[in-house]
Design a protein around this motif. Sequence first.
Motif, PDB file in Angstrom:
ATOM      1  N   GLU A 205      -4.180  -3.262   3.135  1.00 53.22           N
ATOM      2  CA  GLU A 205      -4.229  -2.615   2.263  1.00 53.22           C
ATOM      3  C   GLU A 205      -2.463  -3.299   2.883  1.00 53.22           C
ATOM      4  O   GLU A 205      -1.954  -3.547   3.767  1.00 53.22           O
ATOM      5  CB  GLU A 205      -3.568  -1.063   2.605  1.00 53.22           C
ATOM      6  CG  GLU A 205      -2.821  -0.384   2.520  1.00 53.22           C
ATOM      7  CD  GLU A 205      -2.611   0.919   2.727  1.00 53.22           C
ATOM      8  OE1 GLU A 205      -1.753   1.515   1.931  1.00 53.22           O
ATOM      9  OE2 GLU A 205      -3.619   1.418   3.996  1.00 53.22           O
TER      10      GLU A 205
ATOM     11  N   ILE B 192       1.742  -2.096   3.217  1.00 53.75           N
ATOM     12  CA  ILE B 192       2.245  -0.948   2.968  1.00 53.75           C
ATOM     13  C   ILE B 192       3.568  -1.643   4.138  1.00 53.75           C
ATOM     14  O   ILE B 192       3.597  -2.510   4.628  1.00 53.75           O
ATOM     15  CB  ILE B 192       1.604  -0.680   5.084  1.00 53.75           C
ATOM     16  CG1 ILE B 192       0.324  -0.360   5.456  1.00 53.75           C
ATOM     17  CG2 ILE B 192       1.899   0.330   5.671  1.00 53.75           C
ATOM     18  CD1 ILE B 192      -0.445  -0.043   6.453  1.00 53.75           C
ATOM     19  N   ASN B 193       4.186  -0.337   3.288  1.00 54.85           N
ATOM     20  CA  ASN B 193       6.061  -0.789   3.260  1.00 54.85           C
ATOM     21  C   ASN B 193       6.436  -0.703   5.277  1.00 54.85           C
ATOM     22  O   ASN B 193       6.793  -0.570   5.150  1.00 54.85           O
ATOM     23  CB  ASN B 193       6.777   0.918   2.118  1.00 54.85           C
ATOM     24  CG  ASN B 193       6.955   1.544   2.660  1.00 54.85           C
ATOM     25  OD1 ASN B 193       7.791   1.393   3.991  1.00 54.85           O
ATOM     26  ND2 ASN B 193       6.053   2.792   3.007  1.00 54.85           N
TER      27      ASN B 193
ATOM     28  N   TYR C  59       4.961  -5.011  10.175  1.00 56.22           N
ATOM     29  CA  TYR C  59       3.829  -4.596   9.556  1.00 56.22           C
ATOM     30  C   TYR C  59       3.708  -5.732   9.309  1.00 56.22           C
ATOM     31  O   TYR C  59       4.073  -6.061   7.721  1.00 56.22           O
ATOM     32  CB  TYR C  59       3.381  -3.755   8.678  1.00 56.22           C
ATOM     33  CG  TYR C  59       1.615  -3.059   8.367  1.00 56.22           C
ATOM     34  CD1 TYR C  59       0.897  -2.872   9.474  1.00 56.22           C
ATOM     35  CD2 TYR C  59       0.896  -4.169   6.971  1.00 56.22           C
ATOM     36  CE1 TYR C  59      -0.547  -2.812   9.127  1.00 56.22           C
ATOM     37  CE2 TYR C  59      -0.407  -3.762   7.214  1.00 56.22           C
ATOM     38  CZ  TYR C  59      -1.630  -3.364   7.898  1.00 56.22           C
ATOM     39  OH  TYR C  59      -2.360  -3.537   7.717  1.00 56.22           O
TER      40      TYR C  59
ATOM     41  N   ASN D 140       2.588  -6.629   3.049  1.00 55.64           N
ATOM     42  CA  ASN D 140       3.671  -5.544   2.153  1.00 55.64           C
ATOM     43  C   ASN D 140       3.397  -5.828   1.186  1.00 55.64           C
ATOM     44  O   ASN D 140       3.565  -4.773   0.555  1.00 55.64           O
ATOM     45  CB  ASN D 140       5.121  -6.002   2.518  1.00 55.64           C
ATOM     46  CG  ASN D 140       5.920  -6.063   4.651  1.00 55.64           C
ATOM     47  OD1 ASN D 140       6.214  -7.497   5.027  1.00 55.64           O
ATOM     48  ND2 ASN D 140       5.517  -5.252   5.343  1.00 55.64           N
TER      49      ASN D 140
ATOM     50  N   ASP E 176      -1.842   1.377  -2.471  1.00 56.38           N
ATOM     51  CA  ASP E 176      -1.267   2.453  -2.605  1.00 56.38           C
ATOM     52  C   ASP E 176       0.267   2.203  -3.397  1.00 56.38           C
ATOM     53  O   ASP E 176       0.650   1.814  -2.927  1.00 56.38           O
ATOM     54  CB  ASP E 176      -0.761   2.571  -0.851  1.00 56.38           C
ATOM     55  CG  ASP E 176      -0.302   4.174  -0.797  1.00 56.38           C
ATOM     56  OD1 ASP E 176       0.312   4.557  -1.206  1.00 56.38           O
ATOM     57  OD2 ASP E 176      -0.447   5.105   0.547  1.00 56.38           O
TER      58      ASP E 176
ATOM     59  N   HIS F  85       3.054   3.010  -0.838  1.00 56.89           N
ATOM     60  CA  HIS F  85       3.445   2.101  -0.270  1.00 56.89           C
ATOM     61  C   HIS F  85       4.385   0.816  -1.492  1.00 56.89           C
ATOM     62  O   HIS F  85       5.514  -0.357  -1.314  1.00 56.89           O
ATOM     63  CB  HIS F  85       2.623   1.244  -0.026  1.00 56.89           C
ATOM     64  CG  HIS F  85       2.484   1.986   1.160  1.00 56.89           C
ATOM     65  ND1 HIS F  85       3.591   2.672   2.192  1.00 56.89           N
ATOM     66  CD2 HIS F  85       1.373   2.505   1.645  1.00 56.89           C
ATOM     67  CE1 HIS F  85       2.476   2.780   3.196  1.00 56.89           C
ATOM     68  NE2 HIS F  85       1.407   2.823   2.953  1.00 56.89           N
TER      69      HIS F  85
END
Length: 269
Positions: free
Chosen positions: A143, A145-146, A153, A156, A178, A181
């Motif tokens: 995934e 993720i922002n 992370y 992105n 998501d 995000h």
Amino acid sequence: MPRFAANLSFLYAEHAFLDRFAAAARDGFRGVEFLFPYDWPTLDVTRRVESEGLSVVLFNAPCGDWAGGERGLACLPGREAEFRDGVERALAYATALRCPRVHVMAGLAPAGVERQRLQAVYVENLQWAAARAAAAGLALTVEPINPRDMPGYFLNRQDDAHEVVALVGAPNLGVQMDLYHCQIVEGDVSTRLQRHLPTGRVTHLQIAGVPERHEPDSGELHYPHLFELVDRLDYAGWIGCEYRPRRGAVPNGTTQGLGWLRRLQGQGT
């Protein structure tokens, strides 16, 4: 209409974790997801799932020292043995809970380590994990993720996630998209759904309002349009409701905030 799963790590916070299954079922959810089940014996979780007629659709593999700030191990050089132990534990839980897929978090990029090195470790770990999951009849996700919610992370952007999936080359590895995000990092969510859903690589969706991560009924994203688009694109997976109810952990706070879902289902407010 899409199938919605309640994320029990975010919703129904007024209840103890094991009591959240019944609360979700009372509100009409048929699927649930959560971050981690490892603090509870599989039998305890399974009893709650089965008694409420629910399906567990997703949870995370162990992510290292979560309380200490770690957010996954998959891209971290030198942590391969711990990563593999965590995957084995996750697959055992997924088998017991009849959960079809597990999210493998990449981790925070260590300072001073070239991204190319982290990518190589990430791909190698995912290839091993995907093979182990396939042997158990299970699937994995990655995934983007922002970096506002999770600074540092490794993963992105949507295109980077799809590149990783292609490099791994395992049919049971997909992208967990998501939309919260995605909007924060890239925007243009409709176009990205149109680009990526037809590939079949997106195997799980999640939602939340932007920017506050509350219910998907206000903010920058117009979710009724996105839900219609997801239907038109023949997405057959679940949509995880991974948001923080704006009423917080007050009694019935989650339930009171589900007007968006009742309206979508034609049940009024």
